[in-house]
Design an enzyme around this catalytic site. Sequence first.
Site, PDB file in Angstrom:
ATOM      1  N   CYS A 130      13.397   9.813   8.133  1.00  0.00           N
ATOM      2  CA  CYS A 130      12.480  10.394   9.389  1.00  0.00           C
ATOM      3  C   CYS A 130      14.212  10.083  10.424  1.00  0.00           C
ATOM      4  O   CYS A 130      14.416   9.945  11.810  1.00  0.00           O
ATOM      5  CB  CYS A 130      12.659   8.745  10.213  1.00  0.00           C
ATOM      6  SG  CYS A 130      13.122   7.230   8.358  1.00  0.00           S
ATOM      7  N   LYS A 185       0.948  -1.433   0.073  1.00  0.00           N
ATOM      8  CA  LYS A 185       0.091  -0.161  -0.452  1.00  0.00           C
ATOM      9  C   LYS A 185       1.050   0.990   0.268  1.00  0.00           C
ATOM     10  O   LYS A 185       1.539   1.846   1.260  1.00  0.00           O
ATOM     11  CB  LYS A 185      -1.445  -0.027   0.982  1.00  0.00           C
ATOM     12  CG  LYS A 185      -2.247   0.603   1.095  1.00  0.00           C
ATOM     13  CD  LYS A 185      -2.272   2.328   1.217  1.00  0.00           C
ATOM     14  CE  LYS A 185      -2.284   2.572   2.094  1.00  0.00           C
ATOM     15  NZ  LYS A 185      -2.063   4.507   1.883  1.00  0.00           N
ATOM     16  N   GLU A 195       9.144  15.698  16.515  1.00  0.00           N
ATOM     17  CA  GLU A 195       9.238  15.361  14.883  1.00  0.00           C
ATOM     18  C   GLU A 195       8.933  16.423  13.356  1.00  0.00           C
ATOM     19  O   GLU A 195       7.518  16.654  13.668  1.00  0.00           O
ATOM     20  CB  GLU A 195       9.291  14.137  14.162  1.00  0.00           C
ATOM     21  CG  GLU A 195      10.093  14.104  13.126  1.00  0.00           C
ATOM     22  CD  GLU A 195       9.877  12.314  12.636  1.00  0.00           C
ATOM     23  OE1 GLU A 195       8.603  12.002  12.334  1.00  0.00           O
ATOM     24  OE2 GLU A 195      10.547  11.562  11.959  1.00  0.00           O
TER      25      GLU A 195
HETATM   26  P1  ADP Z   1       2.747  10.857   7.256  1.00  0.00           P
HETATM   27  O1  ADP Z   1       2.460  11.576   8.678  1.00  0.00           O
HETATM   28  O2  ADP Z   1       4.616  11.025   7.665  1.00  0.00           O
HETATM   29  O3  ADP Z   1       2.278  11.261   6.186  1.00  0.00           O
HETATM   30  P2  ADP Z   1       1.162   8.326   7.566  1.00  0.00           P
HETATM   31  O4  ADP Z   1       2.052   7.652   9.054  1.00  0.00           O
HETATM   32  O5  ADP Z   1       0.201   8.954   7.866  1.00  0.00           O
HETATM   33  O6  ADP Z   1       2.429   9.379   7.708  1.00  0.00           O
HETATM   34  O7  ADP Z   1       1.266   7.478   6.705  1.00  0.00           O
HETATM   35  C1  ADP Z   1       2.607   6.918   6.091  1.00  0.00           C
HETATM   36  C2  ADP Z   1       1.676   5.449   5.821  1.00  0.00           C
HETATM   37  O8  ADP Z   1       0.308   4.454   6.525  1.00  0.00           O
HETATM   38  C3  ADP Z   1       0.600   6.196   4.221  1.00  0.00           C
HETATM   39  O9  ADP Z   1       0.793   5.110   3.581  1.00  0.00           O
HETATM   40  C4  ADP Z   1      -0.883   5.845   4.684  1.00  0.00           C
HETATM   41  O10 ADP Z   1      -1.818   6.227   4.001  1.00  0.00           O
HETATM   42  C5  ADP Z   1      -0.695   4.819   5.699  1.00  0.00           C
HETATM   43  N1  ADP Z   1      -1.896   4.934   6.469  1.00  0.00           N
HETATM   44  C6  ADP Z   1      -2.017   6.338   7.381  1.00  0.00           C
HETATM   45  N2  ADP Z   1      -3.119   6.538   8.362  1.00  0.00           N
HETATM   46  C7  ADP Z   1      -2.911   4.455   8.643  1.00  0.00           C
HETATM   47  C8  ADP Z   1      -3.955   3.507   8.765  1.00  0.00           C
HETATM   48  N3  ADP Z   1      -4.465   4.132   9.888  1.00  0.00           N
HETATM   49  N4  ADP Z   1      -4.064   2.738   9.509  1.00  0.00           N
HETATM   50  C9  ADP Z   1      -3.046   2.101   8.104  1.00  0.00           C
HETATM   51  N5  ADP Z   1      -1.777   3.093   7.587  1.00  0.00           N
HETATM   52  C10 ADP Z   1      -2.153   4.283   7.932  1.00  0.00           C
END
Ligand code: ADP
Length: 505
Positions: free
Chosen positions: A309, A199, A407
């Site tokens: 990161c 994904k 961060e």
């Molecule tokens: P950032 O905050 O740096 O945008 P995220 O941690 O939100 O990074 O996103 C990293 C990945 O996790 C992306 O592919 C995003 O779509 C996915 N993601 C975000 N929220 C969820 C969730 N609740 N469950 C699973 N995957 C998620």
Amino acid sequence: MDASILNYTVNDNVGKFLKQTQKLYINGNWVDSKSGKTFDVEDPATGKKIATCAAGDKNDVDLAVSAARKAFDSGKWSSLPNNEKGKIIWKIGDLIDEHNEELAQLESLDNGKPVAVAGAADVPLSSDIFRYMAGWATKIEGNTIPYSCLYTPGAQYHSYTLREPVGVCGQIIPWNFPLLMAAWKIAPALAAGCTIVLKPAEQTPLSALRLMEIINDSNLLPEGVLNVVTGFGEEAGAPLAEHPHVDKVAFTGSTEVGKIITRAASGNLKKVSLELGGKSPTIIFPDADIDAAIAGAASAIFFNHGQCCCAGSRLLAHEKVFDKVTEGISKIAENIKVGPGMDASTEMGPLVSDEQYKKVAGYIESGKSEGGQVVAGGKYDNSSGGHFVHPTVFSKTNHDMTLVKEEIFGPVVCAQPFTDENLEKIAETANNTNFGLAASVWTKNISVAHKLAAKIRSGTVWVNCHNIFDASLPFGGYKESGWGREMGHEVLKNYTEVKAVTVNL
Ligand code: ADP
């Protein structure tokens, strides 16, 4: 193709790729999402739409997991001779290199990073991890184990371990290094014999989709072995993380979402590996090669616009060199040319999204209001539609400030002087964070370097360098920076189970 892209000269394949509506890749076929929903992908340098992608949700994830499950259970990948697996994984690396130009352009258009950086770093590092992991496909071994026969005196047993693929892997990746993060995940999982549902991040799905297209066009993998479902985190990521037929979830992203993933994975206690956030210190001693330390500390925070990161976001410099170091880094910051990633003269592109732009701008303002002194940058500008934040140096910061604790994930460094050279105290300051991903130490004193490296609680310590990566080096975090390691042979632990077999002789 949107007119904004025509301002740049793009590779023919990029032009063709951006004209098509991007689909999901499930069981060897390109398909629309079941709901028919799509989402737009933008060029962060202009804020304009450059592509349309299928928005996957639970129903699509179910189909992809079921394809990956069937492919795994049939053994069509795991039982393929390991040398054959290795050849296929190696070939994927070669194909990535053959398509360097277009993958670098897609990365730049989608993420905003300078196209030259994508071509020199992101793409070759991606091909390299496939080649490194191709070698491991034939070397994943168990052990023979001597047995004491404690409660069965006289009996003889032969015990050994097998290292077997963990099964179906859900892999959820972020937007900062879209192709490289896909490569870090896919290559070891394939080497271990797993099947995959990937994904990509909703902000940057293009290079992973193009990679999938390249692999598919070369008929390299049996159907169902690698599936790609694009979509939003809560709609496509969450059902993958909680899916009962997924054996393992591998996630790279924010610590906040890492915790959500961990909870979601608890339903079937699937294995979890997490590579999360950081607040990495760059520690400069007065005896260091100061010019090298200045250049290194600047690159530690400004590389990839601070969207790493392991970015060196906390600068700790001894008071004897503090002014010189902050002035040097500020000078570098002021001279960095900020612009669209596709412009060959750009050294720092836009941040990936409006959300990220607002977040980083908010941190800059909070730093100012909490008494931080801006000595370079501090400016941000989205008047052109792009998400541009200028490289920023805050001086005389302290641990109570929000921008020192949290961060930022942008080109903002917080400088703090330290006064004595007591390594315990320096380590205490370096470790005064919930994160533990990386650190760099700048000194000519080899003894100080090694002693401090041992005291710092992080998965990586660089000495007189920062952001040095290799497919062979494990990368990951202590504390809230994650679980498990990416790359090196360590990553294979994420994708294998150990079975002990004992035979009564
Ligand atoms: P950032 O905050 O740096 O945008 P995220 O941690 O939100 O990074 O996103 C990293 C990945 O996790 C992306 O592919 C995003 O779509 C996915 N993601 C975000 N929220 C969820 C969730 N609740 N469950 C699973 N995957 C998620």
